[in-house]
Design a protein around this motif. Structure first.
Motif, mmCIF file in Angstrom:
data_model
loop_
_atom_site.group_PDB
_atom_site.id
_atom_site.type_symbol
_atom_site.label_atom_id
_atom_site.label_comp_id
_atom_site.label_asym_id
_atom_site.label_seq_id
_atom_site.Cartn_x
_atom_site.Cartn_y
_atom_site.Cartn_z
ATOM 1 N N ALA A 47 0.819 -1.219 0.000
ATOM 2 C CA ALA A 47 0.000 0.000 0.000
ATOM 3 C C ALA A 47 0.850 1.264 0.000
ATOM 4 O O ALA A 47 0.371 2.331 -0.369
ATOM 5 N N TRP A 48 2.094 1.150 0.419
ATOM 6 C CA TRP A 48 2.964 2.322 0.520
ATOM 7 C C TRP A 48 3.652 2.609 -0.812
ATOM 8 O O TRP A 48 4.070 1.655 -1.486
ATOM 9 N N PRO A 49 3.783 3.877 -1.205
ATOM 10 C CA PRO A 49 3.245 5.070 -0.538
ATOM 11 C C PRO A 49 1.782 5.297 -0.912
ATOM 12 O O PRO A 49 1.405 5.143 -2.071
ATOM 13 N N SER A 50 1.003 5.668 0.074
ATOM 14 C CA SER A 50 -0.428 5.863 -0.129
ATOM 15 C C SER A 50 -0.801 7.340 -0.192
ATOM 16 O O SER A 50 -1.982 7.673 -0.304
ATOM 17 N N LYS A 51 0.201 8.214 -0.094
ATOM 18 C CA LYS A 51 -0.015 9.662 -0.138
ATOM 19 C C LYS A 51 1.291 10.318 -0.546
ATOM 20 O O LYS A 51 2.313 9.624 -0.710
ATOM 21 N N PRO A 52 1.331 11.637 -0.732
ATOM 22 C CA PRO A 52 2.582 12.295 -1.133
ATOM 23 C C PRO A 52 3.738 12.003 -0.178
ATOM 24 O O PRO A 52 3.552 11.889 1.038
ATOM 25 N N VAL A 53 4.919 11.855 -0.750
ATOM 26 C CA VAL A 53 6.139 11.599 0.017
ATOM 27 C C VAL A 53 6.962 12.887 0.053
ATOM 28 O O VAL A 53 7.163 13.543 -0.971
ATOM 29 N N ARG A 54 7.416 13.228 1.255
ATOM 30 C CA ARG A 54 8.199 14.460 1.441
ATOM 31 C C ARG A 54 9.657 14.095 1.668
ATOM 32 O O ARG A 54 9.981 13.328 2.581
ATOM 33 N N LEU A 55 10.522 14.619 0.812
ATOM 34 C CA LEU A 55 11.958 14.443 0.970
ATOM 35 C C LEU A 55 12.515 15.717 1.602
ATOM 36 O O LEU A 55 12.637 16.749 0.938
ATOM 37 N N VAL A 56 12.821 15.645 2.879
ATOM 38 C CA VAL A 56 13.344 16.815 3.596
ATOM 39 C C VAL A 56 14.844 16.910 3.365
ATOM 40 O O VAL A 56 15.592 15.968 3.648
ATOM 41 N N VAL A 57 15.273 18.040 2.824
ATOM 42 C CA VAL A 57 16.700 18.324 2.638
ATOM 43 C C VAL A 57 17.051 19.430 3.628
ATOM 44 O O VAL A 57 16.591 20.565 3.477
ATOM 45 N N PRO A 58 17.862 19.150 4.649
ATOM 46 C CA PRO A 58 18.143 20.154 5.686
ATOM 47 C C PRO A 58 19.215 21.152 5.285
ATOM 48 O O PRO A 58 19.948 21.667 6.127
ATOM 49 N N LEU A 59 19.288 21.420 3.999
ATOM 50 C CA LEU A 59 20.260 22.350 3.426
ATOM 51 C C LEU A 59 19.535 23.254 2.436
ATOM 52 O O LEU A 59 18.378 23.001 2.095
ATOM 53 N N THR A 60 20.224 24.273 1.950
ATOM 54 C CA THR A 60 19.590 25.235 1.054
ATOM 55 C C THR A 60 19.329 24.639 -0.322
ATOM 56 O O THR A 60 19.991 23.682 -0.745
ATOM 57 N N ALA A 61 18.384 25.235 -1.034
ATOM 58 C CA ALA A 61 18.164 24.892 -2.444
ATOM 59 C C ALA A 61 19.441 25.194 -3.220
ATOM 60 O O ALA A 61 20.104 26.196 -2.977
ATOM 61 N N GLY A 62 19.801 24.302 -4.125
ATOM 62 C CA GLY A 62 21.035 24.483 -4.883
ATOM 63 C C GLY A 62 22.239 23.801 -4.279
ATOM 64 O O GLY A 62 23.316 23.786 -4.891
ATOM 65 N N SER A 63 22.077 23.223 -3.092
ATOM 66 C CA SER A 63 23.172 22.468 -2.469
ATOM 67 C C SER A 63 23.321 21.118 -3.178
ATOM 68 O O SER A 63 22.455 20.696 -3.950
ATOM 69 N N GLY A 64 24.438 20.426 -2.899
ATOM 70 C CA GLY A 64 24.665 19.132 -3.531
ATOM 71 C C GLY A 64 23.562 18.133 -3.221
ATOM 72 O O GLY A 64 23.082 17.406 -4.103
ATOM 73 N N ALA A 65 23.124 18.085 -1.960
ATOM 74 C CA ALA A 65 22.067 17.162 -1.564
ATOM 75 C C ALA A 65 20.743 17.525 -2.223
ATOM 76 O O ALA A 65 19.953 16.648 -2.605
ATOM 77 N N ASP A 66 20.492 18.812 -2.361
ATOM 78 C CA ASP A 66 19.249 19.276 -2.989
ATOM 79 C C ASP A 66 19.191 18.860 -4.455
ATOM 80 O O ASP A 66 18.143 18.402 -4.939
ATOM 81 N N ILE A 67 20.295 18.986 -5.163
ATOM 82 C CA ILE A 67 20.338 18.604 -6.580
ATOM 83 C C ILE A 67 20.048 17.117 -6.738
ATOM 84 O O ILE A 67 19.259 16.696 -7.594
ATOM 85 N N VAL A 68 20.669 16.290 -5.888
ATOM 86 C CA VAL A 68 20.421 14.848 -5.930
ATOM 87 C C VAL A 68 18.968 14.536 -5.606
ATOM 88 O O VAL A 68 18.323 13.708 -6.257
ATOM 89 N N ALA A 69 18.433 15.200 -4.579
ATOM 90 C CA ALA A 69 17.060 14.947 -4.147
ATOM 91 C C ALA A 69 16.063 15.233 -5.262
ATOM 92 O O ALA A 69 15.082 14.492 -5.450
ATOM 93 N N ARG A 70 16.282 16.288 -6.009
ATOM 94 C CA ARG A 70 15.332 16.672 -7.054
ATOM 95 C C ARG A 70 15.371 15.702 -8.238
ATOM 96 O O ARG A 70 14.334 15.369 -8.822
ATOM 97 N N ILE A 71 16.556 15.235 -8.588
ATOM 98 C CA ILE A 71 16.653 14.236 -9.667
ATOM 99 C C ILE A 71 15.991 12.936 -9.233
ATOM 100 O O ILE A 71 15.182 12.348 -9.969
ATOM 101 N N LEU A 72 16.331 12.470 -8.029
ATOM 102 C CA LEU A 72 15.753 11.221 -7.534
ATOM 103 C C LEU A 72 14.256 11.355 -7.317
ATOM 104 O O LEU A 72 13.486 10.437 -7.635
#
Length: 329
Positions: A32-57
């Protein structure tokens, strides 16, 4: 049959039914999962390395799951604000953390944290690795790693370097470089990669150890100059740029990595499906291609191996902080 014995038998029957229901609910919950929107929290600013990876994935997972996948930037306190929010979220697999190597650095840099990153979160996947690029102002005085070190040795006026924040991986990587070079430099922390990059581009600080994807645009248009890469070998897209090891520091090597975590109480069945789906997404040709364009290499560790990797990174950072006498926060 006595009334007491009857109640005991009933309680036993109810317990057995509950156990069976729990066992059968595991696979059902995963299906059943995911049964609703999934939130990927990036604890860094937009444009950071982790943010770029998160958006592609995130785009790939949304396509796979048929559910919205939202990247939610929650920067602050070296990633602590966003991380704490994930830990406090419902452990149902719909709120996840995507963080950089700073996740392991924080354990070493702070006297205490408002959570235990090794116990309050489950290590799910290594998402990507990328080298740092030592970047300087293209029209500035630093054209090589040697020139930075020479200025630091002269101490007149010394060298100021930018970072994405105290305790971040960009901070500790620069400190590692200073330690290998045997020099002291002054740290100037910012609230994220974009601010640090802009400060170097403005000529205020000498260099920034930038995750390659965060400076691709400025390297292309010539505003920043790459003077060294931190990987063990040269980067294909920057083949003319020497490694820092080639520049006179043969034992120096560092990479930015980005990982995925879930709250500790997330059901195992959901974690298994999450890990399998993420692994599939990372192998998909379109994700591999998008990662490669920005200098990222997709991760390929099992959850168990990723957990071991994170703990080894924590110990590496602790040793660096002690050796470099970096004040704890």
């Amino acid at each position: 049959m006595t009334q007491r014995r009857s109640w005991i038998l009933r309680i036993g029957a109810f317990a057995a039914l509950a156990a069976c229901a729990a066992l059968s609910a595991g696979p059902a919950a995963a299906q059943a999962w995911p049964s609703k929107p999934v939130r990927l929290v990036v604890p860094l600013t937009a444009g950071s390395g982790a943010d770029i990876v998160a958006r592609i994935l995130g785009r790939k997972l949304q396509e796979m799951w048929g559910q919205p996948v939202v990247v939610d930037n929650k920067p602050g306190a070296g990633g602590q604000i966003g991380t704490r929010e994930v830990i406090r979220a419902d452990a149902d697999g719909h709120t996840l953390l995507i963080q950089s190597a700073s996740h392991a650095a924080n354990v070493a840099m702070y006297k205490s944290l408002p959570y235990d990153p090794l116990k309050d979160l489950v290590d799910v996947a290594l998402l990507a690795k990328t080298p740092y690029v030592m970047v300087a102002l293209a029209t500035g005085p630093y054209k090589s790693v040697k020139e930075v070190v020479d200025r630091a040795k002269n101490k007149n006026p010394g060298v100021f370097f930018a970072s994405a924040g105290v305790g971040t991986s960009t901070h500790l990587t620069a400190e590692l470089f200073a330690d290998k070079a045997g020099v002291q430099m002054t740290h100037v922390p910012f609230k994220g990669s974009p601010d640090a990059i802009n400060d170097v581009a403005g000529g205020n600080t000498a260099f920034y150890m930038a995750p390659l994807p965060t400076v691709a645009g400025m390297l292309k248009d010539g505003r920043l100059m790459p003077i060294g890469v931190t990987s063990g070998k040269r980067v294909a897209t920057l083949s003319q740029v020497p490694t820092i090891a080639e520049s006179g520091y043969p034992t120096f090597e560092a990479e930015l990595w980005v990982g995925l975590w879930a709250p500790a109480a997330t059901p195992p069945a959901v974690l298994n499906k999450l890990a399998a789906d993420v692994a599939s997404a990372l192998r998909s040709p379109d994700v591999v291609e998008q990662f490669a364009k920005g200098g990222n290499e997709a991760g390929a560790l099992s959850p168990a191996d990723f957990a071991k990797f994170v703990r080894s990174e924590v110990e590496t950072n602790r040793a660096l902080v002690r050796k470099a006498n970096i004040p704890l926060q």
